[in-house]
Enzyme design. Structure first.
Site, mmCIF file in Angstrom:
data_model
loop_
_atom_site.group_PDB
_atom_site.id
_atom_site.type_symbol
_atom_site.label_atom_id
_atom_site.label_comp_id
_atom_site.label_asym_id
_atom_site.label_seq_id
_atom_site.Cartn_x
_atom_site.Cartn_y
_atom_site.Cartn_z
ATOM 1 N N SER A 115 50.345 24.412 70.762
ATOM 2 C CA SER A 115 51.754 24.126 71.062
ATOM 3 C C SER A 115 52.207 22.720 70.692
ATOM 4 C CB SER A 115 52.044 24.393 72.545
ATOM 5 O OG SER A 115 52.100 25.777 72.787
ATOM 6 N N LYS B 123 54.993 22.756 68.231
ATOM 7 C CA LYS B 123 56.401 22.851 68.620
ATOM 8 C C LYS B 123 57.183 21.588 68.265
ATOM 9 C CE LYS B 123 55.996 26.265 72.362
ATOM 10 N NZ LYS B 123 54.645 26.769 72.061
ATOM 11 N N TYR C 170 59.079 28.943 79.564
ATOM 12 C CA TYR C 170 58.269 28.518 78.427
ATOM 13 C C TYR C 170 57.783 29.761 77.681
ATOM 14 C CZ TYR C 170 54.801 25.868 75.777
ATOM 15 O OH TYR C 170 54.074 25.297 74.768
#
Length: 386
Positions: free
Chosen positions: A58, A61, A169
């Protein structure tokens, strides 16, 4: 500072808390600290080195967010327009209201359209299967593949709430990556390389590993019920149907430090400007001041795990980053930016002091208590050194 950081990281490896770790600290002027301890894989001789390649999950991101904001700067994306303008499939998203007696999902149209801002702030309504029993039930009922499959069909999950209603999320940044591809006409691997990685000199950051990166890749370790580590053969799908803007990248500590330094430098890269200064400033603004980021509940072999960096503290989300609204116990000032990856790679960006820290290991699932303790001790020592 360096000696203290060395002691903390070396001790964590010696205790068996981490198989291996690479950590680094940088200011706007360049690297302040770098250390590598332990081994790339339990039971194998290769040591951790500064150029070890990690699945950053992640932490992808933040890169996708930069790509979106480049296209915003170019006038090609409006953050507040319906995202279906760029990707028609987003106009087909439906809200999951529950399941009928036969176990089939009950869906309805959302009250408002999803925007790209919703995607970057995780307020679109999309979640993750590993953090939502409702999504897992939907997947089982409909045969939808897991988000880890790298199949386009994995994105066809429903919303858990109406856009803008609450923080969830989830796969929002994967959809943001799809928008980058649709608007630019380039796949994410190509777009990232041409517009972010090459200008910054990030030669080891990519979705698809080359031989040089594969040779330096750290093993992802799973956790047994007795909390010991076991090496796995886990590698992100190397022939994916789509490149995951939410979690598909590999990188090294020096490469990702370069990316973090670019943000500290208000968008300036090694050989080119990647973003305008005002864009970086806008990215750091808390976008959900009326909300607080909730804990995520993750299942692990050692029990249910709450992922919360600052229990009891209010936390927000900017365009792409966690925002701590109060000074942390470790010394991180309010308004700093941060996030991490599923295999316990972690970073923070302290805009007030012009400082960024990065901590990289390879343990799944996320928020391993030993890794988090070592990371927090590392960060606290950095601020003591200041």
């Amino acid at each position: 500072m360096s000696a203290g950081l060395d002691r903390i990281l070396a001790a964590a490896v010696e205790r068996g808390d981490l198989p291996g770790v690479v950590a680094t600290v940088a200011t706007r002027d360049g690297p302040l600290y770098e250390g590598a301890f332990g081994r790339r894989s339990i039971g194998k001789p290769e040591p951790m080195t500064s150029d070890t390649v990690f699945w950053i999950a992640s932490m992808t991101k933040a890169v996708t967010t930069v790509a979106v904001m480049q296209l915003v700067e170019a006038g090609r994306i409006d953050l507040d327009a319906p995202a279906s303008r760029y990707l028609g499939a987003l106009g087909e998203a439906r809200v999951l209201e529950g399941f009928d007696e036969a176990g089939q999902p009950r869906l309805r149209p959302p009250k408002t359209a999803i925007t790209t801002r919703h995607l970057l702030t995780h307020t679109s309504g999309f979640g993750y299967d590993f953090a939502s029993s409702a999504i897992r039930q939907f997947m089982k009922a409909t045969g939808t593949p897991s988000s880890a499959s790298a199949k386009n069909a994995s994105l066809a999950i429903p919303l858990l709430a109406d856009p803008g209603e609450r923080f969830n999320y989830g796969i929002s940044t994967d959809w943001a990556g799809k928008i980058v591809e649709a608007v630019s006409g380039e796949d994410l691997e190509t777009y990232f390389r041409r517009h972010i990685f090459d200008p910054l000199g990030m030669a080891d950051t990519r979705f698809v590993l080359g031989p040089a990166q594969q040779a330096r890749r750290a093993t992802v370790h799973a956790i047994r019920e007795d909390a010991s580590f076991v090496a796995t053969d886990m590698v992100v799908e190397q022939q994916p149907e789509f490149f995951s803007g939410g979690g598909g990248l590999y990188s090294t500590a020096p490469d990702y430090r370069t990316f973090l330094t670019m943000l500290l430098e208000e968008g300036r890269g090694r050989d080119a400007r990647v973003l305008k200064a005002e864009t970086v400033t806008a990215m750091a603004v808390d976008q959900i001041p009326h909300m607080t980021m909730p804990e995520m509940k993750l299942n692990s072999p050692t029990g249910l795990r709450d992922t919360n960096f600052f229990p009891g503290m209010s936390q927000g989300w900017s365009l792409g980053f966690l925002v701590n609204r109060e000074t942390s116990p470790e010394g991180r000032p309010a308004g700093s930016l941060a996030w991490g990856g599923f295999a316990n790679t972690l970073y923070w960006i302290d805009l007030k002091n012009g400082l960024a820290g990065l901590f990289m290991t390879q343990i799944v699932p996320y928020f391993d208590p030993r890794a988090i303790a070592a990371f927090k001790a590392f960060e606290a020592e950095v601020y003591r050194g200041l």
